[in-house]
Write a protein that holds these residues in place. Structure first.
Motif, PDB file in Angstrom:
ATOM      1  N   GLY A  92      59.782  14.880  39.130  1.00 37.86           N
ATOM      2  CA  GLY A  92      59.928  15.847  40.088  1.00 37.86           C
ATOM      3  C   GLY A  92      59.473  17.365  39.413  1.00 37.86           C
ATOM      4  N   THR A  94      60.075  21.358  40.809  1.00 38.48           N
ATOM      5  CA  THR A  94      60.381  22.673  41.685  1.00 38.48           C
ATOM      6  C   THR A  94      59.650  23.855  41.155  1.00 38.48           C
ATOM      7  N   MET A 131      55.949  11.719  43.216  1.00 36.35           N
ATOM      8  CA  MET A 131      56.877  12.541  42.528  1.00 36.35           C
ATOM      9  C   MET A 131      57.450  13.445  43.610  1.00 36.35           C
ATOM     10  N   ASP A 132      58.657  13.908  43.260  1.00 30.21           N
ATOM     11  CA  ASP A 132      59.261  14.619  44.199  1.00 30.21           C
ATOM     12  C   ASP A 132      58.682  16.213  43.790  1.00 30.21           C
ATOM     13  N   ALA A 133      58.672  17.079  45.149  1.00 24.44           N
ATOM     14  CA  ALA A 133      58.232  18.385  44.876  1.00 24.44           C
ATOM     15  C   ALA A 133      58.912  19.259  45.668  1.00 24.44           C
ATOM     16  N   ASP A 134      59.257  20.569  44.981  1.00 20.50           N
ATOM     17  CA  ASP A 134      59.940  21.516  46.015  1.00 20.50           C
ATOM     18  C   ASP A 134      59.082  22.810  45.588  1.00 20.50           C
ATOM     19  N   LYS A 156      59.004  20.540  50.651  1.00 24.90           N
ATOM     20  CA  LYS A 156      59.708  19.839  49.441  1.00 24.90           C
ATOM     21  C   LYS A 156      59.618  18.216  50.026  1.00 24.90           C
ATOM     22  N   ARG A 158      58.633  13.890  48.632  1.00 25.16           N
ATOM     23  CA  ARG A 158      57.864  13.112  47.746  1.00 25.16           C
ATOM     24  C   ARG A 158      56.441  13.418  48.141  1.00 25.16           C
TER      25      ARG A 158
END
Length: 990
Positions: A92, A94, A131-134, A156, A158
């Motif tokens: 992920g 951020t 992937m995770d994203a913020d 935010k 996935r």
């Protein structure tokens, strides 16, 4: 064995010590590996690692690419590392303040230096990473073929299946497929799924232009779009509302759209389709202004009543209307606009529908297309129904148009056939028109129509000849029978559009019409009849009009006729007019002036020449400058003052009335007073006086009447003079007075007993106070009933005779003398050397022919009782001899018992007078040589036979003077003194 176990026991400690050493050296190690990885990929980077852990890495002040224009910057980013059986992986990210630059090149996304850090292409479409994203305030500047796109993302989750956030899309300007837009702003919610990215939210667009077809301003709407995970497509429902704009030339206060869009982002192409609606729309102002001016060109025509309400209905329908339809716009290398299922309703009540087909459209590379069934009705417009198919510049259609009526006019069209070609459109039909014409009406006026519409908007009607026909035409008392005439355009077209309205004109060659006017048969022919649209009216050349029937036909030929219609009728000008009114024996020519036909009444004012119809004219042409001719209730009335053209002297006032229905009429001639003198002589008015009278001085007045019916023509007249001086064939005349009544004025015939008084006639010997009775016969014959003059104590009579002035024949006149007193005759002329007495009778026959005038066998005889004669003059010749002197001495005083005078000879030459008398002398013969014999010679008988040759200046001179007596008249007063008795030596002296 024991050592090996000890080493195994120390291994965890050693590993722990190693991990501790690596942890203490983690940042330098990470920085070393990152730098080496970036260097291996040739990526310039600037960053600061502020945190390194087994699961989270933190980088601050990241900048990739050219330092002056980096492809990626971020305030900070935390990278989460996950561990799996295959090792670590990116779990992920951020990030805050990320700024990414990208471009669409050949349909692919390019991210500059960032592309070097991505794994090599796998051949698979772009996909969001798992992937995770913020992302916080993440922005992207994307350059596309359509324009620059600005993206701002906060969200935010996935990335490839459950990312949620807010995406702000801003496109300042874009251009794609011939369209240009500005001010696109779309703050949308974004949600990612496994197969797509959903965008939902409001959309605002400052303006959209697509060539000349689309112009929209202040658009707002909502989108629910699906973006492909490869970022290469965009689709979904869209709704838009434009507060104002224009589509296909139609401007509306509000446009509404609800539909879908499908876009291929990489190819900068796509499709937008859906339902469209608009309210308070209006056609272009120039088109509506043209409608306002178009009807003026038809004023006064049978279509005049139709044009204003039709133009008004079109203008009202086009001034405020709303509608709906289905629209589809495709853009890319070209732009296509298609509107189908159109339904338009105007505030005027007009309805327009286009259905059952592809509809109407426009393509930037193929032009206009049309496919569907069209219907128009309501709002004062004629009902129209039909179908049209058009693709590019090729197409065809067929429409039916319901008859259109307004006020007292009606128009019907045959089915309208439409063909499209490279140069525009062609419409073919046939129009049948009923409508007013002046104060009358035309019915069944038909004309095939060939209408051309150019691609630039210009139009024209009938570029070639077409048959113009009508079933009936009635105007101002004129009713025409059915006819078919070839109507040809004067120029390029019969009617055509112009910058300031319409123009054109038509012509009919060899026009021939028949009908009735005020109940009488009428035929009309013209070499050329034409009209102009821009200047309402018509012109005609070589016009021939025949009105009436049988012998009562009125004829009118006009070199050029111009006119125009108005609400009151017809009117205009004419030149070169000639003709004849029914049986009136007058020929009209050189006419010019104005005419008007209104309420079945014809009025003509102008000038005209008037001549005698006879083969040998009885009067010379006259002219009138104040002719007034009217045709009212079937009666022709003409008035005017006739004048002698050279002197402009008024001759007669004429009033003509003719009843067309009865073929009868009358003409009144009023001669108030013609004064003859040096300025005007009778031969200027009529050839009949030439050689009969001349040098006329005085006035003549009177009235004439000519009447005619189907049975024939009759004419009468009465004319008079109180005192007229003239030179006639038999000598000068003074104080002629009297009245003549014509029983046939045209034939110059009178009843018997016409009388003229002559104060003095001088045929060489003046006679006074005479009266001549006569009668005029047909064929220029003058019947002398008799004439009488007091003459020296007696009378002079003119014997009855007939004189023929029509042919070169002998004209005989015999004068008879009764009771002439010689003493009075001698005294009248104051003869000093002669005296005499006696009463005489006799005749003087005179003959006039081409050779001249002469006396034949004239004779004067003394009455019984004789008379005396005394001649006391001097002898003209002393050498007479003894007996000659004795004869003249005897004449000094002689009494005669008989005396005869014979007269013969030409009047313009010598007259031979033979004098024969006998008598005795009453006085002695004188002379010294005879004194001794005087007594013896008194009372002697004498016989005289004397021949005298002398010129005679009496009645007329020569044959030429008989034709033109002015020579005689010039010679009057030039005479010599009285000749002696013995003008020549006596031939016989006894």
């Amino acid at each position: 064995m024991r050592k090996r176990l000890a080493w195994l026991a120390l291994l965890p400690g050693l590993l722990l010590l190693l991990l501790l050493a690596l942890w203490l050296a983690r940042k330098p190690i990470v920085a070393h590996f990152v730098d080496r990885a970036l260097a291996d990929r040739g990526v310039a980077a600037r960053y600061r690692i502020t945190g390194v852990g087994p699961f989270v890495q933190r980088i601050e002040n990241l900048s990739l690419g050219d330092a002056a224009a980096p492809d990626l910057v971020a305030d900070w980013a935390e990278i989460r590392i996950g561990w799996g059986v295959d090792g670590p992986y990116l779990a992920g990210v951020t990030a805050s303040g990320a700024r990414l630059r990208g471009r669409i090149v050949d349909g692919a996304l390019r991210l500059g230096a960032v592309d070097e850090l991505l794994p090599p292409p796998s051949g698979k479409p772009f996909a969001l990473p798992d992937m995770d994203a913020d992302l916080r305030d993440a922005r992207m500047a994307l350059e596309t073929p359509a324009g620059r796109v600005g993206l701002v993302l906060d969200g935010k989750g996935r990335l490839n299946r459950d990312f949620r956030g807010r995406l702000m899309v801003h496109v300042p300007r874009f251009a794609a497929g011939g369209c240009q837009g500005a001010g696109l702003l779309a703050p949308v919610d974004i949600v990612t799924g496994e197969a797509d990215i959903r965008l939902r939210g409001p959309v605002d667009l400052g303006g959209l232009r697509c060539g000349e077809a689309v112009r929209l301003d202040q658009l707002s709407g909502r989108a629910d779009l699906v973006l492909g995970t490869a970022l290469d497509s965009l689709r979904g429902p869209v709704s838009l509302l434009a507060e104002k704009g224009e589509l296909a030339g139609v401007a509306a206060k509000q446009w509404r759209f609800a539909g879908r869009m499908e876009a291929d982002i990489g190819a900068a192409s796509g499709r937008i389709s859906g339902d469209i609606g608009f309210v308070e729309a209006a056609a272009p102002a120039g088109w509506r202004d043209a409608l306002a001016t178009a009807p003026t060109g038809l004023d006064g025509s049978p279509a005049g009543p139709l044009a204003p309400p039709l133009a008004e209905a079109l203008a009202r329908a086009a001034g405020n209307f709303g509608g709906k339809g289905r629209v589809a716009v495709r853009y890319g290398k070209a732009i296509d606009l298609n509107i189908a299922d159109i339904a338009v309703a105007s505030a005027s009540g007009a309805r327009l529908a286009l259905a059952d087909g592809k509809g109407f459209g426009w393509s930037s590379d193929k032009g206009v297309f049309l496919d569907g069934a069209l219907q128009l009705a309501g709002g004062g417009l004629p009902a129209v129904a039909g179908r049209m198919t058009l693709a590019g510049d090729v197409g065809q259609g067929r429409f039916t148009v319901a008859p259109y009526a307004a006020r007292d006019a009606r128009l019907a069209l045959a089915p309208v056939l439409i063909a499209a070609g490279p140069n525009g459109y062609r419409l073919r039909t046939a129009a049948t028109l009923d409508g007013p014409l002046g104060d009358g009406r035309v019915r069944g006026l038909s004309l095939p129509l060939d209408i051309r519409l150019a691609i630039n908007g210009a139009w024209s009607v009938n570029p070639a000849c077409a048959p113009l026909a009508f079933e009936s035409l009635a105007v101002a008392g004129l009713a025409l029978a059915p006819a078919s005439l070839p109507l040809c355009p004067k120029g390029d077209a019969l009617v055509a559009s112009r910058r300031n309205g319409v123009a054109g004109g038509g012509a009919i060659r060899g026009l021939r019409l028949s009908g009735r006017m005020s109940g009488s048969p009428l035929t009309m022919a013209s070499r050329s009849f034409g009209f102009d649209i821009g200047t309402p009216g018509f012109t005609a050349d070589a016009v021939a009009v025949r009105l009436g029937q049988g012998d009562a036909v009125s004829r009118l030929d006009i070199a050029r006729l111009a006119g125009r219609t108005d609400p009151g009728g017809l009117g205009g000008t004419f030149t070169g007019a000639a003709g004849k009114i029914a049986a009136v024996p007058l020929l009209l020519s050189e006419g010019a002036g104005r005419w008007r036909l209104a309420n079945a009444d014809l009025a003509i004012d102008g000038s005209i020449a008037v001549a005698d119809e006879a083969a040998e004219p009885r009067f010379n042409p006259l002219r009138s400058d104040d002719v007034r001719l009217t045709l009212i209730d079937g009666t022709v009335r003409a008035t005017g003052q006739l004048r002698e053209p050279a002197t402009n002297v008024a001759v007669a006032s004429v009033a003509i009335d003719h009843d067309l229905g009865r073929s009868s009429g009358e003409a009144e001639l009023d001669v108030a007073g013609i004064t003859f003198g040096p300025a005007l002589q009778p031969e200027q008015l009529t050839r009949l006086t030439l050689g009969v009278v001349a040098n006329v001085a005085g006035s003549v007045s009177g009235r004439g009447h000519i009447g005619w019916t189907e049975a024939g023509v009759a004419s009468t007249g009465t004319f008079r003079t109180d005192s007229l001086d003239l030179a006639a064939a038999f000598g000068p005349v003074k104080g002629l007075s009297g009245e003549i009544h014509f029983s046939d004025l045209l034939g110059l015939e009178t009843p018997p007993g016409q009388e003229v008084r002559l104060a003095e006639v001088n045929p060489g010997v003046a006679v006074e106070a005479g009266v001549v009775r006569y009668r005029l016969l047909a064929g220029q014959q003058v019947q002398i009933e008799g004439g009488r003059w007091p003459f020296s104590g007696g009378e002079l009579f003119l014997e009855p005779t007939t004189l023929d002035f029509a042919r070169p024949v002998e004209r005989r006149m015999t004068f008879r003398v009764e009771g002439l007193d010689a003493a009075q005759f001698i005294q009248r002329f104051d003869f000093d050397n002669i005296a005499g007495t006696g009463i005489f009778d006799g005749t003087l026959p005179m003959v006039f022919d081409d050779a001249g005038g002469r006396i034949e066998n004239g004779r004067l005889l003394v009455r019984r009782g004789g008379g005396t004669l005394a001649y006391v003059g001097e002898l003209s010749n002393e050498d007479l001899g003894t007996y000659g002197k004795m004869a003249f001495d005897a004449l000094k005083s002689i009494r005669y018992d008989n005396l005869a005078i014979a007269l013969n000879g030409n009047l313009d030459g010598e007259i031979v007078s033979e004098i024969l008398f006998t008598g005795i002398n009453e006085q002695p013969l004188g002379g010294e040589r005879l004194e001794g014999m005087a007594k013896e010679l008194t009372g002697l008988p004498f016989k005289f036979n004397i021949t005298v040759r002398a010129p005679f200046r009496g009645l007329v001179s020569t044959a030429s003077n008989f034709v033109d007596p002015t020579g005689l008249i010039r010679n009057q007063g030039k005479g010599d003194s009285n000749p002696p008795v013995q003008a020549q030596e006596s031939e016989d002296k006894r």
